[in-house]
Scaffold this motif. Structure first.
Motif, PDB file in Angstrom:
ATOM      1  N   GLN A   1      -4.034   5.669  -1.041  1.00  0.00           N
ATOM      2  CA  GLN A   1      -4.642   5.350  -2.589  1.00  0.00           C
ATOM      3  C   GLN A   1      -5.239   6.032  -3.695  1.00  0.00           C
ATOM      4  O   GLN A   1      -6.320   6.530  -3.105  1.00  0.00           O
ATOM      5  CB  GLN A   1      -5.263   3.723  -1.751  1.00  0.00           C
ATOM      6  CG  GLN A   1      -4.982   3.563  -0.813  1.00  0.00           C
ATOM      7  CD  GLN A   1      -6.276   2.070  -0.741  1.00  0.00           C
ATOM      8  OE1 GLN A   1      -6.148   1.009  -0.113  1.00  0.00           O
ATOM      9  NE2 GLN A   1      -6.741   2.149  -1.321  1.00  0.00           N
TER      10      GLN A   1
ATOM     11  N   THR B   1       6.507  -3.922   2.382  1.00  0.00           N
ATOM     12  CA  THR B   1       6.264  -3.074   3.542  1.00  0.00           C
ATOM     13  C   THR B   1       5.968  -3.945   4.974  1.00  0.00           C
ATOM     14  O   THR B   1       4.249  -4.422   4.193  1.00  0.00           O
ATOM     15  CB  THR B   1       5.917  -1.569   3.741  1.00  0.00           C
ATOM     16  OG1 THR B   1       6.840  -0.599   3.145  1.00  0.00           O
ATOM     17  CG2 THR B   1       6.466  -0.891   5.215  1.00  0.00           C
TER      18      THR B   1
ATOM     19  N   SER C   1       0.582  -1.101   0.134  1.00  0.00           N
ATOM     20  CA  SER C   1      -0.047   0.188  -0.187  1.00  0.00           C
ATOM     21  C   SER C   1       0.929   1.104   0.193  1.00  0.00           C
ATOM     22  O   SER C   1       2.134   1.403   0.454  1.00  0.00           O
ATOM     23  CB  SER C   1      -0.794  -0.133   1.284  1.00  0.00           C
ATOM     24  OG  SER C   1      -1.824   1.285   1.409  1.00  0.00           O
ATOM     25  N   THR C   2       0.882   2.461  -0.603  1.00  0.00           N
ATOM     26  CA  THR C   2       1.262   3.939  -0.811  1.00  0.00           C
ATOM     27  C   THR C   2       0.742   4.293   0.615  1.00  0.00           C
ATOM     28  O   THR C   2       1.497   5.426   0.561  1.00  0.00           O
ATOM     29  CB  THR C   2       0.984   4.454  -2.158  1.00  0.00           C
ATOM     30  OG1 THR C   2      -0.623   4.271  -1.789  1.00  0.00           O
ATOM     31  CG2 THR C   2       1.058   3.809  -3.202  1.00  0.00           C
ATOM     32  N   GLU C   3       0.234   4.132   1.135  1.00  0.00           N
ATOM     33  CA  GLU C   3      -0.114   4.714   2.619  1.00  0.00           C
ATOM     34  C   GLU C   3       0.622   4.761   3.846  1.00  0.00           C
ATOM     35  O   GLU C   3       0.517   4.982   4.657  1.00  0.00           O
ATOM     36  CB  GLU C   3      -1.638   4.729   2.933  1.00  0.00           C
ATOM     37  CG  GLU C   3      -2.698   4.539   1.833  1.00  0.00           C
ATOM     38  CD  GLU C   3      -4.178   4.877   2.607  1.00  0.00           C
ATOM     39  OE1 GLU C   3      -4.833   5.695   2.642  1.00  0.00           O
ATOM     40  OE2 GLU C   3      -4.932   3.707   2.743  1.00  0.00           O
ATOM     41  N   ILE C   4       1.125   3.533   3.571  1.00  0.00           N
ATOM     42  CA  ILE C   4       2.007   2.869   5.139  1.00  0.00           C
ATOM     43  C   ILE C   4       3.630   2.435   3.972  1.00  0.00           C
ATOM     44  O   ILE C   4       5.107   2.369   5.113  1.00  0.00           O
ATOM     45  CB  ILE C   4       1.201   1.037   5.696  1.00  0.00           C
ATOM     46  CG1 ILE C   4       1.461   0.256   4.957  1.00  0.00           C
ATOM     47  CG2 ILE C   4      -0.087   2.363   6.431  1.00  0.00           C
ATOM     48  CD1 ILE C   4       1.062  -1.309   5.800  1.00  0.00           C
ATOM     49  N   GLY C   5       3.936   2.029   3.195  1.00  0.00           N
ATOM     50  CA  GLY C   5       4.994   1.675   2.191  1.00  0.00           C
ATOM     51  C   GLY C   5       6.198   2.755   2.552  1.00  0.00           C
ATOM     52  O   GLY C   5       5.994   3.892   2.016  1.00  0.00           O
ATOM     53  N   HIS C   6       6.994   2.066   2.900  1.00  0.00           N
ATOM     54  CA  HIS C   6       8.627   2.873   2.541  1.00  0.00           C
ATOM     55  C   HIS C   6       8.776   2.915   1.463  1.00  0.00           C
ATOM     56  O   HIS C   6       9.240   1.463   0.754  1.00  0.00           O
ATOM     57  CB  HIS C   6       9.586   2.962   3.894  1.00  0.00           C
ATOM     58  CG  HIS C   6      10.972   2.905   3.170  1.00  0.00           C
ATOM     59  ND1 HIS C   6      11.862   3.025   2.514  1.00  0.00           N
ATOM     60  CD2 HIS C   6      11.289   4.505   3.607  1.00  0.00           C
ATOM     61  CE1 HIS C   6      12.641   3.916   2.006  1.00  0.00           C
ATOM     62  NE2 HIS C   6      12.321   4.967   3.366  1.00  0.00           N
TER      63      HIS C   6
ATOM     64  N   HIS D   1      -1.274  -0.928  -5.280  1.00  0.00           N
ATOM     65  CA  HIS D   1      -0.561  -0.557  -4.703  1.00  0.00           C
ATOM     66  C   HIS D   1      -1.784  -0.423  -3.310  1.00  0.00           C
ATOM     67  O   HIS D   1      -1.813   0.610  -3.145  1.00  0.00           O
ATOM     68  CB  HIS D   1       0.118   0.747  -4.922  1.00  0.00           C
ATOM     69  CG  HIS D   1       1.227   0.780  -5.844  1.00  0.00           C
ATOM     70  ND1 HIS D   1       2.708   0.090  -5.576  1.00  0.00           N
ATOM     71  CD2 HIS D   1       1.897   1.709  -7.000  1.00  0.00           C
ATOM     72  CE1 HIS D   1       3.220   0.409  -6.196  1.00  0.00           C
ATOM     73  NE2 HIS D   1       3.049   1.053  -6.957  1.00  0.00           N
TER      74      HIS D   1
ATOM     75  N   ASN E   1       4.992   8.229   1.107  1.00  0.00           N
ATOM     76  CA  ASN E   1       3.172   8.085   1.472  1.00  0.00           C
ATOM     77  C   ASN E   1       2.208   8.790   1.063  1.00  0.00           C
ATOM     78  O   ASN E   1       2.530   9.784   1.849  1.00  0.00           O
ATOM     79  CB  ASN E   1       3.402   7.251   2.439  1.00  0.00           C
ATOM     80  CG  ASN E   1       3.927   7.197   3.198  1.00  0.00           C
ATOM     81  OD1 ASN E   1       5.225   6.641   4.173  1.00  0.00           O
ATOM     82  ND2 ASN E   1       3.851   5.330   2.459  1.00  0.00           N
ATOM     83  N   HIS E   2       1.503   8.568   0.322  1.00  0.00           N
ATOM     84  CA  HIS E   2       0.523   9.461  -0.361  1.00  0.00           C
ATOM     85  C   HIS E   2      -1.049   8.097   0.195  1.00  0.00           C
ATOM     86  O   HIS E   2      -0.774   6.536  -0.086  1.00  0.00           O
ATOM     87  CB  HIS E   2       0.764   9.776  -1.579  1.00  0.00           C
ATOM     88  CG  HIS E   2       0.681   8.260  -2.714  1.00  0.00           C
ATOM     89  ND1 HIS E   2      -0.038   7.797  -3.190  1.00  0.00           N
ATOM     90  CD2 HIS E   2       2.106   8.470  -2.474  1.00  0.00           C
ATOM     91  CE1 HIS E   2       0.373   7.046  -4.478  1.00  0.00           C
ATOM     92  NE2 HIS E   2       1.734   6.905  -4.059  1.00  0.00           N
TER      93      HIS E   2
ATOM     94  N   THR F   1      11.293  -1.605   4.709  1.00  0.00           N
ATOM     95  CA  THR F   1      10.961  -2.305   3.201  1.00  0.00           C
ATOM     96  C   THR F   1      12.310  -3.421   3.212  1.00  0.00           C
ATOM     97  O   THR F   1      12.889  -3.355   3.900  1.00  0.00           O
ATOM     98  CB  THR F   1      11.812  -1.790   2.663  1.00  0.00           C
ATOM     99  OG1 THR F   1      10.698  -0.079   2.611  1.00  0.00           O
ATOM    100  CG2 THR F   1      11.199  -1.338   0.325  1.00  0.00           C
TER     101      THR F   1
END
Length: 397
Positions: A84, A289, A64-69, A91, A81-82, A306
């Motif tokens: 969804q 992540t 997920s783009t929300e929690i990933g590095h 993602h 981070n951004h 990551t």
């Protein structure tokens, strides 16, 4: 070897077909090794077949783009981070990922892909005519592999191939590590605007294609539809084009393997799988992540860490494939991870296989004496970037 290796080291491919040699030592001593990313984040890299499948198959690892590095882009920019992006389900984690993927799975089944085989073969034959019209030497990427893959993907999705100037450059630039960020952004914006225009056309006249059917179902917004088209194009064009082009290059370089397929076309299916394993053109930017602390291979992967997984390294693991550095079209390739593994495994893999098989079989029939028009070490390669590719492939017959 306990220190973290730098992010750049594993991507230093130096040979035409082989992944970096460091993967061999890492697999043997540290199949899960610490790696320092450009912003100082210390994460991990997985290089063994077993470790790669464990990471990709574990739901505790998020994409997920929300929690990933996220690692840097090809242009060296950090990715924050951004939230969804609607429709960009690659993602996302379940249940959002599951909801979007289910809407598309019927379009990419093995049965549906097999029904497209005759059409793929017809398009391949038309591109052979283009090669003949050009005359030898010709560029197999420009005149055969690229148009074959883009034409089929455009037809399947519902994009007008005759207007390809509006969208074809965007995925090429995205995968090019030497492209300027402003050029990539401009091409992406142009493609996105065009996709929105096509969606509006489909609302008036849906048509018998993926986008037309999704529009007719009425379950998705214009933004979602455009992002799904973007994802399918960006994930399916450059990768399959490269797999076909580099696959032909590898077979012409290993002349005995090309001759074996020519002598016995029944070997073609196995040859396609072996080329996918041996080359693994999806070489970078496969990562996850940790959403919680995870014990893995005697190490503790902390929440937020990551883990980059190396698909090329996994497909060259001698614990899984005997003599993995050899191209052997007679080997058993079951279990290779060229298309990834787990819930994010490539949605379009069945179509890619049909395109690779049709492309190779058509070339074999049309040009039984196909050969490189330059020395093997003169073929221009793109060694960096997310997709391993040949920039051009001069051939004669």
């Amino acid at each position: 070897m306990t220190d973290a290796i730098p992010f750049e080291v594993p991507w230093a491919r130096t040979h035409q077909f082989d992944p970096p040699a460091i993967f061999d030592s890492l697999r043997e001593s540290r199949p899960l090794a610490k790696m320092t990313y450009p912003d100082g984040h210390v994460g991990w890299i997985a290089t063994s077949h077993e470790m790669v499948r464990k990471v990709l198959g574990d739901p505790r690892f998020s994409h997920s783009t929300e929690i990933g590095h996220f690692p840097v882009t090809h242009q060296g920019e950090l990715v924050p981070n951004h939230p969804q992006i609607p429709g960009m389900f690659i993602h996302m984690d379940p249940p959002d990922h599951t909801r979007y993927r289910r809407l598309l799975m019927g379009e990419f089944t093995a049965r549906r892909a097999s029904r497209l085989a005759s059409r793929v073969e017809a398009v391949a034959a038309e591109q052979v005519d283009v090669l003949r019209e050009h005359g030898a030497p010709a560029d197999l990427v420009r005149d055969f592999a690229g148009p074959l893959v883009l034409r089929m993907l455009s037809e399947l999705v519902g994009l007008p191939y005759e207007e390809r100037e509006e969208y074809a450059h965007a995925p090429t630039l995205l995968h090019d590590p030497d492209a300027k960020p402003d050029e990539v952004a401009a091409a992406y914006e142009r493609a996105s605007s065009f996709f929105a225009e096509v969606v509006e056309r489909k609302r008036k006249e849906p048509g018998d294609d993926l986008l037309g059917r999704l529009v007719a179902e009425g379950k998705l917004t214009t933004e979602e539809l455009c992002n799904i088209v973007t994802l399918l194009l960006f994930a399916g064009y450059e990768t399959t084009e490269s797999a076909l082009s580099v696959g032909v290059f590898a077979l012409l370089h290993h002349a005995d393997q090309w001759a074996a397929i020519r002598a016995d076309p029944s070997k073609l299916d196995r040859a396609v799988e072996e080329l996918l394993r041996y080359l693994t053109v999806n070489q970078y930017h496969t990562y996850r992540t940790a959403s919680e602390d995870i014990e893995l291979n005697g190490e503790t992967v902390r929440k937020g860490d990551t883990v980059t997984v190396s698909l090329p390294a996994a497909n060259r693991d001698p614990a899984k494939f005997a003599c993995p550095a050899e191209l052997n079209i007679d080997r058993d390739t079951s279990g290779h991870v060229a298309f990834g593994f787990g819930i994010h495994q490539c949605l379009g893999q069945n179509l890619a296989r049909v395109e690779l098989r049709a492309g190779l079989s058509t070339l074999l029939r049309a040009f039984p004496d196909l050969r490189l028009a330059v020395a093997s070490d003169e073929v221009p390669l793109r060694l960096k970037g997310s997709v391993f590719a040949v920039k051009s492939l001069p051939v004669s017959w």
